[in-house]
Design an enzyme around this catalytic site. Structure first.
Site, PDB file in Angstrom:
ATOM      1  N   LYS A   9       0.831  -1.204   0.000  1.00 43.21           N
ATOM      2  CA  LYS A   9       0.000   0.000   0.000  1.00 43.21           C
ATOM      3  C   LYS A   9       0.872   1.263   0.000  1.00 43.21           C
ATOM      4  O   LYS A   9       2.090   1.187   0.212  1.00 43.21           O
ATOM      5  CB  LYS A   9      -0.921  -0.029   1.226  1.00 43.21           C
ATOM      6  CG  LYS A   9      -1.935  -1.182   1.177  1.00 43.21           C
ATOM      7  CD  LYS A   9      -2.866  -1.095   2.364  1.00 43.21           C
ATOM      8  CE  LYS A   9      -3.944  -2.145   2.301  1.00 43.21           C
ATOM      9  NZ  LYS A   9      -4.917  -1.987   3.402  1.00 43.21           N
ATOM     10  N   TYR A  49     -12.459  -2.416  -3.435  1.00 42.86           N
ATOM     11  CA  TYR A  49     -12.943  -2.436  -2.057  1.00 42.86           C
ATOM     12  C   TYR A  49     -14.479  -2.379  -1.976  1.00 42.86           C
ATOM     13  O   TYR A  49     -15.032  -1.980  -0.946  1.00 42.86           O
ATOM     14  CB  TYR A  49     -12.334  -1.268  -1.273  1.00 42.86           C
ATOM     15  CG  TYR A  49     -10.902  -1.536  -0.829  1.00 42.86           C
ATOM     16  CD1 TYR A  49     -10.569  -2.676  -0.108  1.00 42.86           C
ATOM     17  CD2 TYR A  49      -9.884  -0.621  -1.112  1.00 42.86           C
ATOM     18  CE1 TYR A  49      -9.281  -2.927   0.304  1.00 42.86           C
ATOM     19  CE2 TYR A  49      -8.572  -0.873  -0.696  1.00 42.86           C
ATOM     20  CZ  TYR A  49      -8.286  -2.018   0.014  1.00 42.86           C
ATOM     21  OH  TYR A  49      -6.997  -2.264   0.436  1.00 42.86           O
ATOM     22  N   ARG A  85      -1.438 -14.640   3.497  1.00 40.40           N
ATOM     23  CA  ARG A  85      -2.212 -14.039   4.594  1.00 40.40           C
ATOM     24  C   ARG A  85      -1.530 -14.280   5.947  1.00 40.40           C
ATOM     25  O   ARG A  85      -1.470 -13.400   6.795  1.00 40.40           O
ATOM     26  CB  ARG A  85      -3.627 -14.618   4.640  1.00 40.40           C
ATOM     27  CG  ARG A  85      -4.467 -14.271   3.436  1.00 40.40           C
ATOM     28  CD  ARG A  85      -5.185 -12.969   3.546  1.00 40.40           C
ATOM     29  NE  ARG A  85      -6.193 -12.951   4.580  1.00 40.40           N
ATOM     30  CZ  ARG A  85      -7.002 -11.910   4.785  1.00 40.40           C
ATOM     31  NH1 ARG A  85      -6.885 -10.819   4.052  1.00 40.40           N
ATOM     32  NH2 ARG A  85      -7.910 -11.942   5.736  1.00 40.40           N
ATOM     33  N   ARG A 102       2.614  -7.066   8.966  1.00 43.39           N
ATOM     34  CA  ARG A 102       1.919  -5.968   9.671  1.00 43.39           C
ATOM     35  C   ARG A 102       2.363  -5.878  11.130  1.00 43.39           C
ATOM     36  O   ARG A 102       2.451  -4.781  11.691  1.00 43.39           O
ATOM     37  CB  ARG A 102       0.410  -6.173   9.587  1.00 43.39           C
ATOM     38  CG  ARG A 102      -0.148  -5.922   8.186  1.00 43.39           C
ATOM     39  CD  ARG A 102      -1.548  -6.453   8.092  1.00 43.39           C
ATOM     40  NE  ARG A 102      -2.221  -6.156   6.845  1.00 43.39           N
ATOM     41  CZ  ARG A 102      -3.213  -6.909   6.348  1.00 43.39           C
ATOM     42  NH1 ARG A 102      -3.622  -7.977   7.011  1.00 43.39           N
ATOM     43  NH2 ARG A 102      -3.793  -6.594   5.220  1.00 43.39           N
ATOM     44  N   ASN A 112      -1.972  -0.103   7.023  1.00 45.29           N
ATOM     45  CA  ASN A 112      -1.483  -1.421   7.437  1.00 45.29           C
ATOM     46  C   ASN A 112      -0.553  -2.088   6.421  1.00 45.29           C
ATOM     47  O   ASN A 112      -0.467  -3.297   6.331  1.00 45.29           O
ATOM     48  CB  ASN A 112      -2.657  -2.333   7.837  1.00 45.29           C
ATOM     49  CG  ASN A 112      -3.612  -2.605   6.696  1.00 45.29           C
ATOM     50  OD1 ASN A 112      -3.500  -1.994   5.645  1.00 45.29           O
ATOM     51  ND2 ASN A 112      -4.535  -3.513   6.899  1.00 45.29           N
ATOM     52  N   HIS A 115      -1.922  -5.384   1.445  1.00 45.89           N
ATOM     53  CA  HIS A 115      -3.221  -6.044   1.256  1.00 45.89           C
ATOM     54  C   HIS A 115      -2.979  -7.406   0.630  1.00 45.89           C
ATOM     55  O   HIS A 115      -2.091  -7.559  -0.205  1.00 45.89           O
ATOM     56  CB  HIS A 115      -4.109  -5.222   0.311  1.00 45.89           C
ATOM     57  CG  HIS A 115      -5.308  -5.993  -0.180  1.00 45.89           C
ATOM     58  ND1 HIS A 115      -6.481  -6.081   0.533  1.00 45.89           N
ATOM     59  CD2 HIS A 115      -5.484  -6.763  -1.289  1.00 45.89           C
ATOM     60  CE1 HIS A 115      -7.329  -6.866  -0.128  1.00 45.89           C
ATOM     61  NE2 HIS A 115      -6.751  -7.281  -1.242  1.00 45.89           N
ATOM     62  N   GLU A 126      -9.498 -10.202  -7.808  1.00 48.43           N
ATOM     63  CA  GLU A 126      -8.546  -9.102  -7.666  1.00 48.43           C
ATOM     64  C   GLU A 126      -7.428  -9.182  -8.711  1.00 48.43           C
ATOM     65  O   GLU A 126      -6.992  -8.160  -9.236  1.00 48.43           O
ATOM     66  CB  GLU A 126      -7.992  -9.092  -6.235  1.00 48.43           C
ATOM     67  CG  GLU A 126      -9.087  -8.742  -5.229  1.00 48.43           C
ATOM     68  CD  GLU A 126      -8.679  -8.862  -3.760  1.00 48.43           C
ATOM     69  OE1 GLU A 126      -7.538  -9.306  -3.478  1.00 48.43           O
ATOM     70  OE2 GLU A 126      -9.505  -8.515  -2.905  1.00 48.43           O
TER      71      GLU A 126
HETATM   72  P1  CMP Z   1      -7.270  -4.575   3.585  1.00 46.99           P
HETATM   73  O1  CMP Z   1      -6.773  -5.954   3.828  1.00 46.99           O
HETATM   74  O2  CMP Z   1      -6.662  -3.829   2.437  1.00 46.99           O
HETATM   75  O3  CMP Z   1      -8.857  -4.601   3.378  1.00 46.99           O
HETATM   76  C1  CMP Z   1      -9.705  -3.519   3.715  1.00 46.99           C
HETATM   77  C2  CMP Z   1      -8.975  -2.424   4.409  1.00 46.99           C
HETATM   78  O4  CMP Z   1      -9.774  -1.480   5.074  1.00 46.99           O
HETATM   79  C3  CMP Z   1      -8.103  -3.016   5.475  1.00 46.99           C
HETATM   80  O5  CMP Z   1      -7.019  -3.719   4.893  1.00 46.99           O
HETATM   81  C4  CMP Z   1      -7.745  -1.781   6.306  1.00 46.99           C
HETATM   82  O6  CMP Z   1      -6.562  -1.146   5.863  1.00 46.99           O
HETATM   83  C5  CMP Z   1      -8.904  -0.825   6.001  1.00 46.99           C
HETATM   84  N1  CMP Z   1      -9.620  -0.427   7.215  1.00 46.99           N
HETATM   85  C6  CMP Z   1      -9.673   0.808   7.694  1.00 46.99           C
HETATM   86  N2  CMP Z   1     -10.421   0.848   8.793  1.00 46.99           N
HETATM   87  C7  CMP Z   1     -10.872  -0.411   9.016  1.00 46.99           C
HETATM   88  C8  CMP Z   1     -11.697  -1.011  10.010  1.00 46.99           C
HETATM   89  N3  CMP Z   1     -12.208  -0.299  11.009  1.00 46.99           N
HETATM   90  N4  CMP Z   1     -11.920  -2.336   9.915  1.00 46.99           N
HETATM   91  C9  CMP Z   1     -11.408  -3.074   8.891  1.00 46.99           C
HETATM   92  N5  CMP Z   1     -10.617  -2.538   7.908  1.00 46.99           N
HETATM   93  C10 CMP Z   1     -10.353  -1.227   7.989  1.00 46.99           C
END
Ligand code: CMP
Length: 143
Positions: A9, A49, A85, A102, A112, A115, A126
């Site tokens: 990211k 998303y 993962r 992470r 974070n 992804h 994806e």
């Molecule tokens: P990702 O695995 O990219 O998938 C969705 C993303 O939403 C997640 O990582 C987080 O970076 C982002 N995100 C931001 N706020 C939240 C939240 N409260 N709960 C879950 N995902 C969140």
């Protein structure tokens, strides 16, 4: 062999963690089948998303993921989805196990670092969103 979609990211790119992250996957034994640096258009971010549409963090998430370049990749190997993962750790870096990506590099759920697809079905969706078929390469690593 399974393929998964993984993306460093904007915070990971900005913090110059790309090499470190790719290196972890390579050392584990996952094979790079596709790789590119790209700026995600807003429409693609919203589609990627889409499952989070309507949630409070959707707009900030789309703003953030389009705020700078990402490194998109396709990794291949046995159980690639779950293996990647596991290596990434929990979505919230504060809950991610020490030693995971992470858990090592993150402090903020919205920043974070990385992804990864959460299932083989998500991976297929994806990969098709981010890569054209001709951008993916099959090759023998033993050469
Ligand atoms: P990702 O695995 O990219 O998938 C969705 C993303 O939403 C997640 O990582 C987080 O970076 C982002 N995100 C931001 N706020 C939240 C939240 N409260 N709960 C879950 N995902 C969140």
């Amino acid at each position: 062999m399974e393929r998964t979609y993984v993306m460093v990211k904007p915070d990971g790119v900005q913090r110059q963690l790309v090499g470190e992250i790719i290196s972890r996957f390579e050392r584990k034994g996952l094979k790079i089948a596709g790789l590119k640096l790209m700026q995600i258009p807003r429409s693609l971010a919203e589609e990627h998303y889409g499952e989070h549409k309507g949630k409070s963090f959707f707009a900030p998430l789309v703003d953030y993921i389009t705020s700078g370049p990402v490194v998109a990749m396709v990794l291949e190997g046995k159980d690639a989805v779950s293996t990647a993962r596991e290596m990434m750790g929990a979505t919230n870096p504060l809950q991610a196990a020490p030693g995971t990506i992470r858990g090592t590099y993150g402090m903020d759920i919205g920043r974070n670092v990385i992804h990864g697809s959460d299932s083989p079905a998500s991976a297929e969706r994806e990969i098709n969103l981010f890569f054209r078929p001709e951008e993916l390469v099959s090759y023998d690593r033993s050469l």
